[in-house]
Design an enzyme around this catalytic site. Structure first.
Site, PDB file in Angstrom:
ATOM      1  N   LYS A 118       0.827  -1.201   0.000  1.00 15.54           N
ATOM      2  CA  LYS A 118       0.000   0.000   0.000  1.00 15.54           C
ATOM      3  C   LYS A 118       0.863   1.253   0.000  1.00 15.54           C
ATOM      4  CE  LYS A 118      -1.340   2.429   3.256  1.00 15.54           C
ATOM      5  NZ  LYS A 118      -1.801   2.991   4.545  1.00 15.54           N
TER       6      LYS A 118
ATOM      7  N   ASP B 152      -6.330   1.410   1.134  1.00 18.36           N
ATOM      8  CA  ASP B 152      -6.300   1.625   2.576  1.00 18.36           C
ATOM      9  C   ASP B 152      -7.668   1.290   3.141  1.00 18.36           C
ATOM     10  OD1 ASP B 152      -7.937   3.706   1.855  1.00 18.36           O
ATOM     11  OD2 ASP B 152      -6.721   5.281   2.747  1.00 18.36           O
TER      12      ASP B 152
END
Length: 206
Positions: free
Chosen positions: A114, A132
């Site tokens: 991420k 997220d």
């Protein structure tokens, strides 16, 4: 359905931008790493002091870890994050800049998929979608990904549905939508123009 969602997100956030404050490549990478399990607002508060006291990669790589920890103590997992800041700075100083290589970036402490996706998208404008907690929640509520999907599966589902040239902007718009409208608690469903697509809204009104 996807066009309707993208059009609405663009209407709400025509100029969506990253809300982390930075001026250099390593500042952005470190800020993203620090943002795990906390808010961008909180990260900006600590990095203002951090990058003012250590205003170069040379100073940051030689910083005392305990000093870093004391600055970022208001963040979650601050001990490991403080150690990671110095180790990341050492590697970036060695490399000369933050590279575009996913393999090299993911070799850094506390830098996962991420974080890399956010960095590559924001700094180098390389098409990516970072998943997220906000993006995951919005994706599942709107039926863009299955409830059982993990973050990588959500990312892949979004990449299949969204045109590649829109990945970077859509990622930011989904983050903002989840942060300010489609919140985990008390989402603003009454104002939402795509609530007819939302599984959460249907469940709450069934």
């Amino acid at each position: 359905m996807i066009d309707e969602i993208l059009d609405y997100l663009t209407f709400l956030f025509p100029e969506a931008v990253c809300e982390l404050n930075y001026t250099r490549d390593y500042e952005l990478l470190i800020s993203i790493m620090l943002s795990a399990q906390t808010t961008d607002k909180r990260v900006n508060m600590v990095t203002k002091e951090l990058f003012s006291k250590y205003d170069s990669i040379e100073k940051l790589k030689d910083a005392d870890v305990l000093s870093i920890i004391s600055i970022i103590r208001s963040l979650g997992n601050y001990t490991k994050k403080g150690e990671a800041v110095v180790l990341i700075a050492k590697k970036i100083y060695e490399w000369g800049c933050v590279p575009k290589s996913r393999v090299l970036l993911e070799s850094l402490p506390m830098v996962g998929r991420k974080t890399v996706n956010v960095f590559l998208s924001e700094f180098y404008h390389i098409p990516n979608i970072a998943v997220d907690t906000h993006v995951e929640r919005v994706s599942k509520r709107l039926g863009l990904a299955r409830e059982s999907s993990n973050v990588v599966q959500v990312e892949n589902a979004l990449k299949r549905k969204i045109p590649r040239n829109l990945w970077c902007d859509t990622h930011l718009r989904m983050v903002h939508f989840g942060r300010y409208y489609c919140t985990a608690k008390n989402p603003k469903c009454s104002f939402c123009k795509i609530k007819h697509l939302c599984k959460y809204n249907k469940k709450m009104n069934s």
